[in-house]
Design a protein around this motif. Structure first.
Motif, mmCIF file in Angstrom:
data_model
loop_
_atom_site.group_PDB
_atom_site.id
_atom_site.type_symbol
_atom_site.label_atom_id
_atom_site.label_comp_id
_atom_site.label_asym_id
_atom_site.label_seq_id
_atom_site.Cartn_x
_atom_site.Cartn_y
_atom_site.Cartn_z
ATOM 1 N N LEU A 6 -21.903 25.391 -3.739
ATOM 2 C CA LEU A 6 -21.930 25.559 -5.199
ATOM 3 C C LEU A 6 -23.300 26.001 -5.699
ATOM 4 N N ASN A 7 -23.311 26.943 -6.662
ATOM 5 C CA ASN A 7 -24.577 27.294 -7.309
ATOM 6 C C ASN A 7 -24.755 26.407 -8.545
ATOM 7 N N ASN A 8 -25.791 26.641 -9.339
ATOM 8 C CA ASN A 8 -26.065 25.783 -10.502
ATOM 9 C C ASN A 8 -25.001 25.888 -11.593
ATOM 10 N N PHE A 9 -24.204 26.968 -11.555
ATOM 11 C CA PHE A 9 -23.144 27.140 -12.546
ATOM 12 C C PHE A 9 -21.797 26.656 -12.014
ATOM 13 N N MET A 10 -21.844 25.905 -10.907
ATOM 14 C CA MET A 10 -20.665 25.319 -10.261
ATOM 15 C C MET A 10 -19.665 26.384 -9.798
ATOM 16 N N ARG A 11 -20.188 27.521 -9.356
ATOM 17 C CA ARG A 11 -19.376 28.580 -8.752
ATOM 18 C C ARG A 11 -19.634 28.601 -7.249
ATOM 19 N N VAL A 12 -18.614 28.999 -6.490
ATOM 20 C CA VAL A 12 -18.742 29.093 -5.031
ATOM 21 C C VAL A 12 -19.564 30.341 -4.707
ATOM 22 N N GLN A 13 -20.701 30.160 -4.006
ATOM 23 C CA GLN A 13 -21.611 31.256 -3.694
ATOM 24 C C GLN A 13 -21.111 32.135 -2.559
ATOM 25 N N GLU A 14 -20.459 31.525 -1.572
ATOM 26 C CA GLU A 14 -19.926 32.274 -0.431
ATOM 27 C C GLU A 14 -18.734 31.515 0.134
ATOM 28 N N ASP A 15 -17.856 32.225 0.835
ATOM 29 C CA ASP A 15 -16.674 31.597 1.419
ATOM 30 C C ASP A 15 -17.101 30.407 2.283
ATOM 31 N N ALA A 16 -16.406 29.287 2.126
ATOM 32 C CA ALA A 16 -16.767 28.083 2.868
ATOM 33 C C ALA A 16 -15.525 27.293 3.247
ATOM 34 N N GLY A 17 -15.553 26.697 4.437
ATOM 35 C CA GLY A 17 -14.459 25.847 4.889
ATOM 36 C C GLY A 17 -14.722 24.407 4.479
ATOM 37 N N LEU A 18 -13.789 23.836 3.727
ATOM 38 C CA LEU A 18 -13.925 22.447 3.257
ATOM 39 C C LEU A 18 -12.634 21.690 3.516
ATOM 40 N N GLY A 19 -12.748 20.375 3.599
ATOM 41 C CA GLY A 19 -11.580 19.513 3.732
ATOM 42 C C GLY A 19 -11.121 19.371 5.167
ATOM 43 N N GLU A 20 -10.150 18.477 5.360
ATOM 44 C CA GLU A 20 -9.565 18.240 6.672
ATOM 45 C C GLU A 20 -8.068 18.157 6.499
ATOM 46 N N HIS A 43 -13.654 14.223 -13.804
ATOM 47 C CA HIS A 43 -14.669 15.081 -14.430
ATOM 48 C C HIS A 43 -14.055 16.471 -14.573
ATOM 49 N N VAL A 44 -13.952 16.958 -15.816
ATOM 50 C CA VAL A 44 -13.292 18.237 -16.080
ATOM 51 C C VAL A 44 -14.260 19.164 -16.798
ATOM 52 N N THR A 45 -14.120 20.486 -16.548
ATOM 53 C CA THR A 45 -14.930 21.496 -17.234
ATOM 54 C C THR A 45 -14.751 21.325 -18.734
ATOM 55 N N PRO A 46 -15.750 21.373 -19.557
ATOM 56 C CA PRO A 46 -17.149 21.695 -19.321
ATOM 57 C C PRO A 46 -18.032 20.475 -19.057
ATOM 58 N N PHE A 47 -17.439 19.307 -18.830
ATOM 59 C CA PHE A 47 -18.213 18.077 -18.628
ATOM 60 C C PHE A 47 -18.145 17.629 -17.172
ATOM 61 N N LEU A 48 -18.545 18.504 -16.253
ATOM 62 C CA LEU A 48 -18.449 18.203 -14.821
ATOM 63 C C LEU A 48 -19.525 17.239 -14.338
ATOM 64 N N GLY A 49 -20.635 17.169 -15.046
ATOM 65 C CA GLY A 49 -21.741 16.345 -14.589
ATOM 66 C C GLY A 49 -22.646 17.153 -13.685
ATOM 67 N N SER A 50 -23.525 16.464 -12.972
ATOM 68 C CA SER A 50 -24.515 17.147 -12.133
ATOM 69 C C SER A 50 -24.144 17.045 -10.656
ATOM 70 N N LYS A 51 -24.850 17.838 -9.847
ATOM 71 C CA LYS A 51 -24.661 17.764 -8.399
ATOM 72 C C LYS A 51 -25.124 16.410 -7.873
ATOM 73 N N LYS A 52 -26.152 15.848 -8.512
ATOM 74 C CA LYS A 52 -26.659 14.523 -8.119
ATOM 75 C C LYS A 52 -25.568 13.465 -8.320
ATOM 76 N N GLU A 53 -24.843 13.593 -9.421
ATOM 77 C CA GLU A 53 -23.735 12.674 -9.705
ATOM 78 C C GLU A 53 -22.647 12.808 -8.638
ATOM 79 N N MET A 54 -22.394 14.042 -8.192
ATOM 80 C CA MET A 54 -21.406 14.264 -7.127
ATOM 81 C C MET A 54 -21.850 13.606 -5.828
ATOM 82 N N MET A 55 -23.146 13.714 -5.520
ATOM 83 C CA MET A 55 -23.672 13.141 -4.280
ATOM 84 C C MET A 55 -23.567 11.619 -4.267
#
Length: 125
Positions: free
Chosen positions: A30-44, A66-78
């Motif tokens: 994820l970039n700072n705008f919560m968009r996927v920067q490049e194709d990535a494999g996630l999940g199991e 947490h729903v757009t536009p109130f997603l919170g921060s990456k720190k909150e996700m961590m």
């Protein structure tokens, strides 16, 4: 424990179950705008989340949605309790599919090869 779910509305839902996956998602994918920067494999089982999709919502286990536009921060996700479910939506910006490319480019037949000898007896001796 992770999983993938598809929706008719072109949304992709991925369950992130490990801290390593969460770090990869927040720092690399994820970039700072919560968009996927490049194709990535996630999940199991692993599912490829395409470049250009935007994070629409996420929910940690036992936490609030947490729903757009109130997603919170990456720190909150961590700091979220795992597993967490992430939903991505929008249009991917990566390469179009093969059938879409065929629709855009008309098929041009190959030019005839006038120097080619089709019959053995036509070849010069």
């Amino acid at each position: 424990v992770g999983g993938v779910e598809h929706c008719a509305c072109k949304a992709v839902t991925v369950k992130v179950g490990t801290l390593a996956e969460m770090k990869f998602l927040t720092h690399e994918v994820l970039n700072n705008f919560m968009r996927v920067q490049e194709d990535a494999g996630l999940g199991e089982p692993e599912y490829v989340v395409r470049q250009g999709l935007q994070l629409v919502s996420w929910k940690p286990r036992g936490g609030r949605l947490h729903v757009t536009p109130f997603l919170g921060s990456k720190k909150e996700m961590m700091n979220a309790i795992l597993p967490a479910t992430f939903t991505f939506g929008g249009k991917p910006t990566s390469t179009p599919s093969q059938d879409a490319t065929e629709r855009l480019e008309p098929e041009i037949p190959d030019a005839p090869n006038y120097g080619q000898y089709l019959r053995q007896e036509d070849k010069p001796r």
